[in-house]
Design a protein around this motif. Structure first.
Motif, PDB file in Angstrom:
ATOM      1  N   ALA A 193     -33.747  24.259   9.843  1.00  0.00           N
ATOM      2  CA  ALA A 193     -34.657  24.975  10.740  1.00  0.00           C
ATOM      3  C   ALA A 193     -33.892  25.539  11.933  1.00  0.00           C
ATOM      4  CB  ALA A 193     -35.774  24.046  11.236  1.00  0.00           C
ATOM      5  N   HIS A 194     -34.259  26.767  12.323  1.00  0.00           N
ATOM      6  CA  HIS A 194     -33.738  27.335  13.569  1.00  0.00           C
ATOM      7  C   HIS A 194     -34.340  26.559  14.743  1.00  0.00           C
ATOM      8  CE1 HIS A 194     -32.568  30.627  11.016  1.00  0.00           C
ATOM      9  NE2 HIS A 194     -32.197  31.414  12.010  1.00  0.00           N
ATOM     10  N   ALA A 195     -33.531  26.304  15.744  1.00  0.00           N
ATOM     11  CA  ALA A 195     -34.042  25.688  16.979  1.00  0.00           C
ATOM     12  C   ALA A 195     -33.014  25.856  18.092  1.00  0.00           C
ATOM     13  CB  ALA A 195     -34.328  24.204  16.768  1.00  0.00           C
ATOM     14  N   ASP A 210     -30.197  25.258  12.668  1.00  0.00           N
ATOM     15  CA  ASP A 210     -29.603  26.590  12.801  1.00  0.00           C
ATOM     16  C   ASP A 210     -29.565  26.984  14.281  1.00  0.00           C
ATOM     17  OD1 ASP A 210     -29.231  27.025   9.979  1.00  0.00           O
ATOM     18  OD2 ASP A 210     -31.419  27.178   9.832  1.00  0.00           O
ATOM     19  N   HIS A 211     -28.391  27.306  14.766  1.00  0.00           N
ATOM     20  CA  HIS A 211     -28.072  27.595  16.175  1.00  0.00           C
ATOM     21  C   HIS A 211     -27.923  26.278  16.957  1.00  0.00           C
ATOM     22  CE1 HIS A 211     -28.376  31.896  15.744  1.00  0.00           C
ATOM     23  NE2 HIS A 211     -29.616  31.807  15.287  1.00  0.00           N
ATOM     24  N   GLY A 212     -28.976  25.841  17.643  1.00  0.00           N
ATOM     25  CA  GLY A 212     -28.883  24.594  18.410  1.00  0.00           C
ATOM     26  C   GLY A 212     -28.065  24.700  19.680  1.00  0.00           C
ATOM     27  N   LEU A 227     -23.450  29.029   5.859  1.00  0.00           N
ATOM     28  CA  LEU A 227     -24.699  28.268   5.797  1.00  0.00           C
ATOM     29  C   LEU A 227     -25.845  28.937   6.536  1.00  0.00           C
ATOM     30  CD1 LEU A 227     -23.227  24.721   6.547  1.00  0.00           C
ATOM     31  CD2 LEU A 227     -23.457  25.886   4.337  1.00  0.00           C
ATOM     32  N   HIS A 228     -25.525  29.855   7.421  1.00  0.00           N
ATOM     33  CA  HIS A 228     -26.578  30.479   8.236  1.00  0.00           C
ATOM     34  C   HIS A 228     -26.483  31.986   8.063  1.00  0.00           C
ATOM     35  CE1 HIS A 228     -28.804  30.617  12.384  1.00  0.00           C
ATOM     36  NE2 HIS A 228     -29.200  31.592  11.572  1.00  0.00           N
ATOM     37  N   LEU A 229     -27.278  32.459   7.128  1.00  0.00           N
ATOM     38  CA  LEU A 229     -27.167  33.844   6.709  1.00  0.00           C
ATOM     39  C   LEU A 229     -28.546  34.273   6.223  1.00  0.00           C
ATOM     40  CD1 LEU A 229     -26.608  35.743   3.915  1.00  0.00           C
ATOM     41  CD2 LEU A 229     -25.295  36.246   6.001  1.00  0.00           C
ATOM     42  N   HIS A 230     -29.059  35.344   6.807  1.00  0.00           N
ATOM     43  CA  HIS A 230     -30.340  35.894   6.353  1.00  0.00           C
ATOM     44  C   HIS A 230     -30.036  37.067   5.431  1.00  0.00           C
ATOM     45  CE1 HIS A 230     -32.536  33.524   9.387  1.00  0.00           C
ATOM     46  NE2 HIS A 230     -31.439  33.709  10.112  1.00  0.00           N
ATOM     47  N   LEU A 231     -30.512  36.991   4.206  1.00  0.00           N
ATOM     48  CA  LEU A 231     -30.205  38.051   3.244  1.00  0.00           C
ATOM     49  C   LEU A 231     -30.561  39.430   3.810  1.00  0.00           C
ATOM     50  CD1 LEU A 231     -29.325  38.993   0.436  1.00  0.00           C
ATOM     51  CD2 LEU A 231     -31.696  38.643  -0.317  1.00  0.00           C
ATOM     52  N   SER A 244     -22.516  33.815  10.423  1.00  0.00           N
ATOM     53  CA  SER A 244     -22.724  35.191  10.902  1.00  0.00           C
ATOM     54  C   SER A 244     -24.168  35.517  11.257  1.00  0.00           C
ATOM     55  CB  SER A 244     -22.214  36.181   9.854  1.00  0.00           C
ATOM     56  OG  SER A 244     -23.027  36.154   8.694  1.00  0.00           O
ATOM     57  N   ASP A 245     -25.154  34.835  10.646  1.00  0.00           N
ATOM     58  CA  ASP A 245     -26.575  35.084  10.909  1.00  0.00           C
ATOM     59  C   ASP A 245     -27.055  36.377  10.222  1.00  0.00           C
ATOM     60  OD1 ASP A 245     -29.066  34.375  11.916  1.00  0.00           O
ATOM     61  OD2 ASP A 245     -28.596  34.799  14.003  1.00  0.00           O
ATOM     62  N   ASP A 246     -26.792  37.527  10.850  1.00  0.00           N
ATOM     63  CA  ASP A 246     -27.230  38.831  10.306  1.00  0.00           C
ATOM     64  C   ASP A 246     -26.072  39.815  10.443  1.00  0.00           C
ATOM     65  OD1 ASP A 246     -30.279  38.295   9.994  1.00  0.00           O
ATOM     66  OD2 ASP A 246     -29.801  37.600  12.016  1.00  0.00           O
TER      67      ASP A 246
HETATM   68 ZN    ZN Z   1     -30.716  32.904  11.858  1.00  0.00          ZN
END
Ligand code: ZN
Ligand code: ADE
Length: 326
Positions: free
Chosen positions: A195-197, A219-221, A15-19, A276-278
């Motif tokens: 939203a990232h926060a 996202d994160h939190g 769910l948290h992945l930047h292309l 994974s994020d990035d």
């Molecule tokens: Zn991110």
């Protein structure tokens, strides 16, 4: 250590992945050659050696620079499919991809080319790999909110296949609240909202994105834990938190994996998934993140299965599709 086979891994959603964060150095150089773009590094190994970050901004600077090799719809399709192949091999059955559309448009890449390329990659991934995918337009909080609003108008005018909007990039020093009109318009058009926060910023940033932006997911939190009231609300409302422990260590938000608040978050009853994020930049696709936190915290098989199930439940898939996965 031997890697568990794909069959042994719980199926999961990412769910948290930047292309752009999936761009491996080898593909970056291949695209640079194809597009005749200069990368300020001699070769993939030199680029990979530069992946030593002190904080979020030091990472974002390199990430934005490397993203410049992405020029055509074909580039975005290739990148999307490369990620989906690697993710599928690690047990991912559904992926929600945030895309930094503003960066690409600002460089002169037509919005419709980015969107069409990602959409084609997702369609091929679904057909070839059986992995479903959704595209999320991530607004960039270091850029003007009016630009995000204009981007949304352009996406709506195109009828772009985006499932939702997000908010990413530099957290500290750039408020989320100015993006409220864009998020409200997205909601009015049936788009989902994340939203990232509280990645680097304080716990109240979580409250800000829930109240001002109507975020359905955070996202994160991780820094929410610093405020008991924020935690109580997140638990009460079971807001999905897309946690990225390896990213947090690589960007210095947390000193080491062993000190990551994941166990405290689970103990508090927060609705957490692993992501994974990035992955290219942080050296960990989501299966590797799962392995790393399992080793660090001795997660049980049941805990891993619960985290994987939470990933589907926190997704923007319709309820009947979630039910097929959990
Ligand atoms: Zn991110
Ligand atoms: N964009 C890509 N990765 C990010 C992160 N970890 N935080 C904020 N914005 C991002």
């Amino acid at each position: 250590a031997t890697r568990p086979t794909t069959a042994a891994r719980p199926p999961r959603a990412e769910l948290h992945l930047h292309l752009e964060g999936t761009l491996e150095p080898e593909l970056a150089f291949a695209l640079a050659a194809r597009n005749r773009v200069d990368l300020p590094f001699a070769d993939p190994a030199t680029l990979r050696a530069a992946y030593a970050f002190s904080d979020l901004q030091s990472f974002l600077d390199l990430y934005h620079a490397t993203s410049q090799v992405l020029r055509t719809a074909e580039d975005f399709a290739d990148l999307t499919l490369a990620y989906l192949r690697r993710a599928a091999a690690g047990g991912v059955r559904h992926a929600e991809l945030m895309v930094d559309l503003q960066t690409h448009v600002a460089r002169g890449v037509p919005l419709e080319d980015v969107v069409a390329g990602v959409a084609r990659g997702l369609a091929v991934g679904e057909a070839e790999l059986g992995v479903s995918g959704l595209m999320i337009a991530a607004f960039l909080r270091h850029r003007p909110a009016a630009e995000a609003d204009g981007l949304l108008d352009d996406l709506l005018a195109l009828g772009a296949p985006v499932a939702g909007v997000g908010l990413a990039s530099t957290e500290v020093g750039f408020a989320a609240a100015p993006f409220a009109p864009a998020f409200a318009k997205a909601a009015a058009h049936g788009l989902r909202r994340t939203a990232h926060a509280a990645e680097e910023g304080p716990a109240w940033h979580v409250t800000e994105v829930l109240d001002a932006l109507g975020a359905e997911r955070v996202d994160h939190g991780i820094r929410a834990l610093e405020d008991a009231e924020v935690v109580a609300r997140l638990v009460r409302e079971q807001v999905p938190l897309t946690v990225c422990p390896v990213s947090n260590v690589r960007l210095g938000a947390v000193a080491s994996l062993g000190e990551h608040p994941l166990p405290a978050m689970l103990a508090a009853g927060l609705n957490v998934s692993l992501n994974s994020d990035d992955p290219s930049y942080f050296g960990g696709y989501v299966d590797e993140v799962d392995d790393a936190v399992t080793a660090a915290f001795g997660l049980t098989r049941d805990q891993r299965a619960d985290l994987a199930a939470a990933s589907f439940r926190g997704s923007f898939l319709p309820a009947e599709q979630v039910a097929r996965h959990v």
